[in-house]
Scaffold this motif. Structure first.
Motif, short mmCIF file in Angstrom:
data_model
loop_
_atom_site.label_atom_id
_atom_site.label_comp_id
_atom_site.label_asym_id
_atom_site.label_seq_id
_atom_site.Cartn_x
_atom_site.Cartn_y
_atom_site.Cartn_z
N TYR A 256 0.86 -1.18 0.00
CA TYR A 256 0.00 0.00 0.00
C TYR A 256 0.89 1.22 0.00
CZ TYR A 256 -3.42 3.52 1.28
OH TYR A 256 -4.21 4.63 1.29
N ARG A 257 0.65 2.14 -0.93
CA ARG A 257 1.49 3.32 -1.09
C ARG A 257 0.80 4.53 -0.48
NH1 ARG A 257 4.55 4.16 -6.60
NH2 ARG A 257 5.62 2.40 -5.62
N GLU A 263 5.62 3.60 1.65
CA GLU A 263 4.92 2.38 1.24
C GLU A 263 5.10 1.33 2.31
OE1 GLU A 263 4.99 0.87 -3.07
OE2 GLU A 263 6.36 -0.51 -2.05
N THR A 264 4.04 0.57 2.56
CA THR A 264 4.13 -0.58 3.45
C THR A 264 3.78 -1.84 2.68
OG1 THR A 264 3.49 -1.44 5.63
CG2 THR A 264 1.73 -0.48 4.29
N THR A 316 8.70 1.48 4.17
CA THR A 316 9.80 2.34 3.74
C THR A 316 9.31 3.75 3.53
OG1 THR A 316 10.95 0.49 2.68
CG2 THR A 316 11.57 2.71 1.98
N PHE A 317 10.06 4.73 4.08
CA PHE A 317 9.79 6.14 3.92
C PHE A 317 10.95 6.78 3.16
CE2 PHE A 317 8.04 4.64 7.91
CZ PHE A 317 6.72 5.10 7.89
N THR A 325 13.60 2.45 6.72
CA THR A 325 12.79 1.23 6.64
C THR A 325 12.60 0.64 8.03
OG1 THR A 325 13.55 0.72 4.40
CG2 THR A 325 12.65 -1.09 5.68
N LEU A 326 11.37 0.25 8.33
CA LEU A 326 11.02 -0.44 9.57
C LEU A 326 10.33 -1.74 9.22
CD1 LEU A 326 9.45 2.57 11.49
CD2 LEU A 326 11.77 1.69 11.79
N GLY A 327 10.53 -2.77 10.03
CA GLY A 327 9.87 -4.03 9.73
C GLY A 327 9.79 -4.94 10.92
#
Length: 709
Positions: A256-257, A263-264, A316-317, A325-327
């Motif tokens: 999803y943007r 975007e995730t 990601t930003f 990026t976070l995850g």
């Protein structure tokens, strides 16, 4: 919850999940086609660009969370060390079902399956050579997310080569950008998305040993959403007796943007794997009856069955000069593993999170590239062992809980002394916990815990001599805590007092790429302390020990070249690609093994393919390509250097035809002279007449057809 009950629930739930997602993806794909006015006509349906791996038509720009192959290659070229990229074309224009087939033309890598897709040996720069099962010393990643167990061990069964767009290989400390600091480095499998691979794909393969593999894929864009999903099924009786396999796999992601800057993406990977295990053979039997197996494989029905589900999220930003990026990830895995001496029954959960930031800025008027990140890996494995009664659980013989926690903090800076020269400095800090609780003390107390800390610096220099030519060097340190299979051996009770394996590696090399030529060359020397080796302790069992000093050194040479254009007709081309690895791995003045060679890998290993076919960009592409795999010298299988394999050369032939509209067919013959050879071995202290040898497949022919629409 009782692990057996959990396993039964996973077995019942997994097909439902796969079927539901499969149906959901198909409905989404149909809805996407209607929403965009796509009735399936060639004029409006996206088509695949085979060479680039991207899709044209009306699919929107690439995903933010997953780099395109072109972006990935540019990022790799900034690294002052040995790195490689395996393209989608290489993965799909023939049969690629094992880690060997994926990494065949990557120098510095020795990958050989024991049988089928089960328990392959992967050694990069000699990592994990003494491991007779599973993996150590290499981090496996899916889109940058680790899929190793929390204690560092790993397997390949849950990786489906058909589900990925390209593969990145980071040899040694060149994997620091993921936080990895190990002798072997990392292998990153990168997924397609609905933005890169819109439409549908159907693929069918078949061949020798009643082999069959099927794939369906669907992808598309729905406003701010995109999706890609691909279930696959593969079956084979295998070359050897009792090596049949059935693999059901599902891979997919939904993105999803948030506007143009964020975007995730959510990922799912599910597996139902059933693999019979034939076992290793003595050297004599391996060469006389290479397709046979040991009697206990039948009587005890040795196999490795896996049910697993993995869920990831990655966000990601984009920033002014880079991205953040976070995850998070979670994996549930049930393993039912009858072996000749016991039935292993594991219920394992792994989980974790990560954060990573990249930034391009300036310092004192010069460019400065920064990478920084934090990883956390946690896991719990409830591991039971039972007596093997015809492949079923007998009396309980062991019951433990293994808990792992690992924290990694890393950073790297590339400062440009001049526009063409970058100095690189980085470091990785690790804190790891290993804790074991023995729930079955009747066979001796195994409980124990260990903590490991390390700081691993890296220094490098990269000189862009010309637009297409680089020279680089780096000096790096690495540290690898032991895994539970080493800390809690079956040979003796107790928690082993093992030190982490440490290494210091000096590397120098060059990269060169033009329209007609590509070259990568690296030479390295690694001084290893406390290398984790499996040594014989009697009774046919092994136990991990720290070896004081070893040396791993070698040369990695790979490349491609267009030898001739327009050889016999307009638009044809003759090209050559090859990968050569020279490996000199040995003990260093060891009190027992002196300067003996380390067992498990050949000194020289060459893969080469001569290809004749149409050039890229033509309406219809075709090729024919004879190839060879050559090990000109036998290699040792034991530390005492008393037993060897045998030299071999395997000849093969591939051919294919690609239609621009989306069709592809291929035909591939392997080991055409039906050469008997040893594909991989277990390592021993002194070989004697032990069953250490795993023969490779005999003559085989495979064919396949693929269509995108």
């Amino acid at each position: 919850m009782n692990p057996s009950i959990m396993r039964r629930r996973v077995e019942k739930t997994l097909p439902k999940i796969a079927l539901g997602l499969y149906a959901g993806a198909s409905l989404l794909a149909l809805f996407s086609g209607n929403a965009h006015g796509q009735s399936g006509s060639p004029a409006t349906t996206p088509t695949l660009n085979v060479q680039g791996g991207s899709v044209g038509g009306n699919v929107e720009k690439e995903a933010i969370t997953i780099p395109s192959p072109e972006e990935a290659r540019k990022a790799l070229e900034k690294i002052p060390g040995g790195v490689s990229l395996v393209s989608e074309q290489e993965l799909r224009e023939g049969r690629a079902s094992t880690v060997k087939e994926v990494l065949d033309y990557v120098p510095g890598v020795f990958a050989q399956p024991k049988y089928g897709q089960e328990d392959a040996r992967l050694a990069i720069r000699g990592s994990g050579l003494s491991r007779n099962f599973h993996l150590r010393g290499v981090r496996l990643l899916l889109d940058g997310v680790p899929i190793n167990q929390a204690d560092g061990g790993g397997d390949f069964q849950e990786i489906d080569p058909l589900a990925f767009r390209y593969v990145e290989v980071y040899r040694g400390a060149n994997a620091l950008q993921f936080g990895a600091a190990s002798l072997g480095g990392a292998v990153n499998y990168v997924s397609p998305t609905g933005r890169s691979h819109g439409g549908y794909l159907v693929r069918q393969e078949f061949g020798s040993y009643q082999t069959s593999r099927s794939q369906f894929a669907a992808g598309g864009v729905l406003g701010a959403f995109d999706y890609y999903i691909t279930p696959t099924y593969s079956h084979s009786l295998g070359y050897r007796d009792h090596s049949d396999q059935d693999y059901y796999r599902l891979n997919g992601n939904v993105g999803y943007r948030f506007g143009d800057g964020a975007e995730t993406r959510f990922y799912i990977t599910a597996n139902n794997i059933n693999q019979a295990i034939p076992g290793s053979l003595t050297r004599d039997i391996a060469f006389r009856q290479p397709n046979s197996t040991v009697d206990t494989s039948f009587s005890r029905n040795t196999k490795r069955d896996i049910d697993s589900v993995r869920l990831n999220n990655k966000t990601t930003f984009l920033t002014a000069g880079g991205e953040a990026t976070l995850g998070v990830f979670y994996a549930d895995k049930a393993l039912f593993h009858p072996l000749s001496f016991a039935v292993i029954d594991n219920q394992e959960n792994n989980y974790g999170g990560y954060a990573r930031i990249t930034e391009e800025t300036n310092l004192f008027g010069q460019r400065l590239d920064l990478i920084g990140g934090l990883n956390y890996f946690g896991g719990k494995n409830h591991a039971k062992q039972y007596a093997n009664v015809g492949g079923n659980r007998g009396a309980l013989s062991n019951n433990v809980e293994e808990k792992s926690n690992t924290f990694e903090l890393y950073g790297e800076a590339a400062y440009y002394l001049r526009p063409d020269i970058a100095a690189i400095a980085g470091a990785q800090a690790t804190y790891a916990e290993r804790n074991l609780v023995d729930l079955f003390p009747a066979n001796g107390i195994d409980s124990g815990s260990r903590e490991y800390q390390s700081l691993n610096p890296k220094l490098g220099l990269r000189w862009d001599v010309a637009q297409d030519w680089q020279v680089f060097t780096n000096l790096s340190w690495a540290s690898e805590p032991p895994a539970f299979s080493e800390l809690n051996p079956t040979a003796t009770p107790g928690f082993a007092p093992l030190a982490p394996q440490k290494s210091r590696t000096l590397e120098i090399g060059t990269r060169w790429r033009t329209a007609d030529y590509a070259l990568e060359l690296a030479a390295y020397r690694a001084n290893v302390e406390d290398e984790l080796q499996l040594l014989d302790v009697g009774g046919g069992q092994t136990q991990a020990r720290n070896i004081n000093k070893t040396i791993h050194q070698g040369i990695e040479l790979g490349g491609e070249a267009t030898l001739l254009r327009g050889a016999w007709m307009e638009g044809d081309r003759i090209s050559l690609r090859s990968a050569y690895t020279f490996s000199n791995f040995r003990f260093d003045n060891d009190p027992v093994f002196r300067d003996n060679a380390l067992p498990g890998a050949p000194r020289h290993y060459l893969r080469a393919e001569l290809r004749y076919g149409a050039m890229e960009g033509q309406a219809n592409g075709w090729f024919i390509a004879p190839n060879v795999e050559w090990v000109p010298e036998a290699y040792h299988v034991d530390n005492a250097n008393t037993s060897k394999t045998a030299a071999y050369a395997l000849w093969g032939l591939r051919g294919g035809y690609t239609i621009r509209e989306g069709g592809r067919i291929f035909l591939e013959g392997r080991n055409l002279l039906d050469k008997t050879y040893i594909a991989s071995t277990s390592a021993a202290t002194t070989a004697g007449n032990q069953a250490l040898f795993n023969p490779g497949d005999g003559r085989a022919v495979y064919a396949g057809i693929e269509w995108r629409f």
